[in-house]
Design an enzyme around this catalytic site. Structure first.
Site, PDB file in Angstrom:
ATOM      1  CB  SER A 235      -0.963  -0.061   1.186  1.00  0.00           C
ATOM      2  OG  SER A 235      -2.048   0.803   1.009  1.00  0.00           O
ATOM      3  CG  ASP A 453      -6.117  -2.893  -3.624  1.00  0.00           C
ATOM      4  OD1 ASP A 453      -6.652  -1.998  -2.939  1.00  0.00           O
ATOM      5  OD2 ASP A 453      -5.053  -3.436  -3.316  1.00  0.00           O
ATOM      6  CG  HIS A 483      -5.569  -2.784   0.626  1.00  0.00           C
ATOM      7  ND1 HIS A 483      -5.203  -2.166  -0.549  1.00  0.00           N
ATOM      8  CD2 HIS A 483      -4.856  -2.152   1.612  1.00  0.00           C
ATOM      9  CE1 HIS A 483      -4.322  -1.217  -0.297  1.00  0.00           C
ATOM     10  NE2 HIS A 483      -4.090  -1.192   1.002  1.00  0.00           N
TER      11      HIS A 483
END
Length: 514
Positions: A235, A453, A483
């Protein structure tokens, strides 16, 4: 006010660990935008300028302490403090301490250290690393697993901008104001939050950028005794990895970037990307329940409108506001395994009980049963507002709202308003519009994008590959949900990543795992 959609993997991991089920924020993708003023430096010159008091320091590894709600990890894990410059422009000046955690490789054929950043910005690696160790157990055979709390986070000079009572009080502020009075309250809350951060952080406030942390990483590499940087970024950790590769291309070893942030997007562009990503995930969720996405979204919008007019009661005695309801919807979209929880929470809310959505929102906001809140969003805001130069005005934001609502009828309004409120009246200026991640000459970097995602839409992987440069960025796509991709159920993804990190096998650019 709390940004309900961050680029974090720590939230998703917490959802999975508990079985419960952000950052920068949009642009056109102009590769040259805002880069004339970005800090950059030759890796050789930067390394050569560091004093021996930094590069030759010996880490005193010892037992780890409990962090927040997390108990102390077992004896496999050791913790230490790394000394880094407060201001990287003055490496001989004042220093701060960064909290590190490490578990040594279990096999005899050790490659080196593998650093992990789990996202945020603002996520604690010290508390998350032991939980994530089972997911990367095969990697531990060859690598020391290492993570840390970046500057301004957790045990590394962590910043708390307001107390628990102030946070709970601020939850009543409408994040999508409908009247002048609500607008005034929204922006006043943003100003107050920034002042609280400035008071808590002091001079650290101007030295918690992604660039600062990337430089910390290279010092960490040297002190750990590694010739090359081996890194697993998730991320926001992918943006951090890209910035590191730009600053130190010749030090890049094996870098895996999972759930890739789009480096070509500015603050508004990231908000647009997240609106698109969360709506896409919601559509997939609605399809899985047999609903038409448009009709299902309209039903949720109507529910949120009713909650905006009259917050729902909960078993705790607190009220479920519209903002908390949206936050509660967002959390289970981070993991497909949490979709049944979302179904149950929405059903209860339709029947007039906001308890389940409030519980999800509290989980996201790191609120425990005693009313204590975590500080991930505090550090996230301090870091992202130091990174982001863009500061949309109220007038500019109102012009953007129709496009945001077109992208996502459920999340667009919230993320659109967020572009104006997140860094409103911030005490320090932002550093750039978009981060510089070009890394000519670096070793191949593996980028993993997940088509479902919500927080970092999969298009970001291709854009990161383009900006890293030809021959550097290698894209791997997983047609999945949630995610991130690694450890989420795809043998194809896991085996490809493991082969890259353990054997140095670089897959063909554009490989797809379904």
């Amino acid at each position: 006010m709390s940004r309900f959609a961050r680029w974090t993997a720590t939230v998703a991991a917490a959802v999975l660990v508990a079985g419960c089920s952000g950052g920068s924020s949009g642009g056109s993708g102009d590769e040259g935008k805002g880069r004339s003023d970005r800090p950059s430096a030759s890796p050789t010159a930067t390394s050569a300028a560091l004093p021996a008091s930094l590069t030759a320091q010996k880490l005193a590894w010892g037992g780890c302490k409990a962090t927040g709600d997390s108990p102390a990890p077992n004896a496999d894990w050791r913790c230490a403090t790394l000394k880094v410059p407060l201001d990287w422009a003055k490496p001989d000046g004042e220093t701060i301490g960064l909290a590190l955690i490490r578990a040594k490789a279990t096999g005899d054929d050790r490659i080196g250290s593998l650093l992990f950043n789990f996202g945020g910005p603002g996520g604690s690696g010290v508390s998350m690393m032991p939980y994530y160790a089972a997911t990367v157990s095969k990697l531990r055979q060859r690598y020391d697993l290492v993570s840390w709390d970046p500057r301004g986070v957790g045990a590394s000079e962590g910043i708390r901008c307001r107390g628990d009572r102030e946070i709970q009080s601020a939850e009543a502020v409408d994040a999508t104001p409908d009247t002048p009075a609500e607008e005034q309250a929204y922006f006043q809350d943003a100003t107050d939050f920034g002042k609280g951060c400035e008071k808590a952080a002091g001079k650290l406030m101007a030295h918690v950028s992604t660039t600062d942390t990337a430089r910390d990483m290279d010092l960490m590499r040297q002190v750990l005794g590694d010739t090359k940087m081996h890194y697993f970024g998730i991320s926001y950790g992918t943006e951090l990895g890209g910035v590191y590769a730009h600053l130190f291309p010749r030090n890049v070893g094996r870098l895996i970037l999972d759930a890739v942030v789009d480096p070509s997007a500015d603050a508004v562009g990231h908000a647009e990307n997240q609106a698109r990503g969360f709506q896409r995930a919601l559509d997939d969720y609605l399809k899985s329940t047999g609903q038409d996405p448009k009709q299902g979204s309209r039903k949720i919008v109507n529910l949120l409108d009713r909650i905006d007019a009259k917050p729902l009661p909960t078993s705790s005695g607190r009220k479920l506001t519209q903002t908390l309801a949206v936050t509660g919807i967002v959390l289970p979209l981070y993991s497909e395994a949490s979709w049944p929880t979302l179904t149950s929470a929405l059903k209860a809310a339709e029947q007039g009980d906001g308890s389940k959505l409030l519980s999800l929102a509290d989980n996201y906001n790191e609120r425990d049963s005693a009313g204590h809140y975590g500080t991930t969003t505090h550090a996230q805001r301090v870091i992202s507002c130091l990174d982001d130069k863009q500061r949309p005005t109220l007038t500019e934001t109102k012009k953007l709202l129709p496009e945001f609502e077109k992208i996502s009828p459920v999340f667009g309004d919230f993320l659109g308003w967020d572009t104006a409120g997140w860094c409103h009246d911030w005490p320090v200026p932002g550093q750039y519009d978009t981060p510089e991640v070009s890394a000519p000459g670096a070793a191949p970097i593996l980028l993993v994008g997940n088509t479902g995602d919500p927080a970092t839409p999969y298009e970001g992987a291709r854009r990161m590959a383009d900006e890293l440069g030809k021959g550097v960025g290698v894209e791997l796509t997983w047609k999945g949900e949630g995610h991130g991709a690694y450890g989420n159920g795809s043998d194809c993804v896991d085996s490809t990543v493991n082969a890259y990190l353990v054997d140095g096998t670089v897959p063909e650019d554009g490989k797809v795992c379904s």
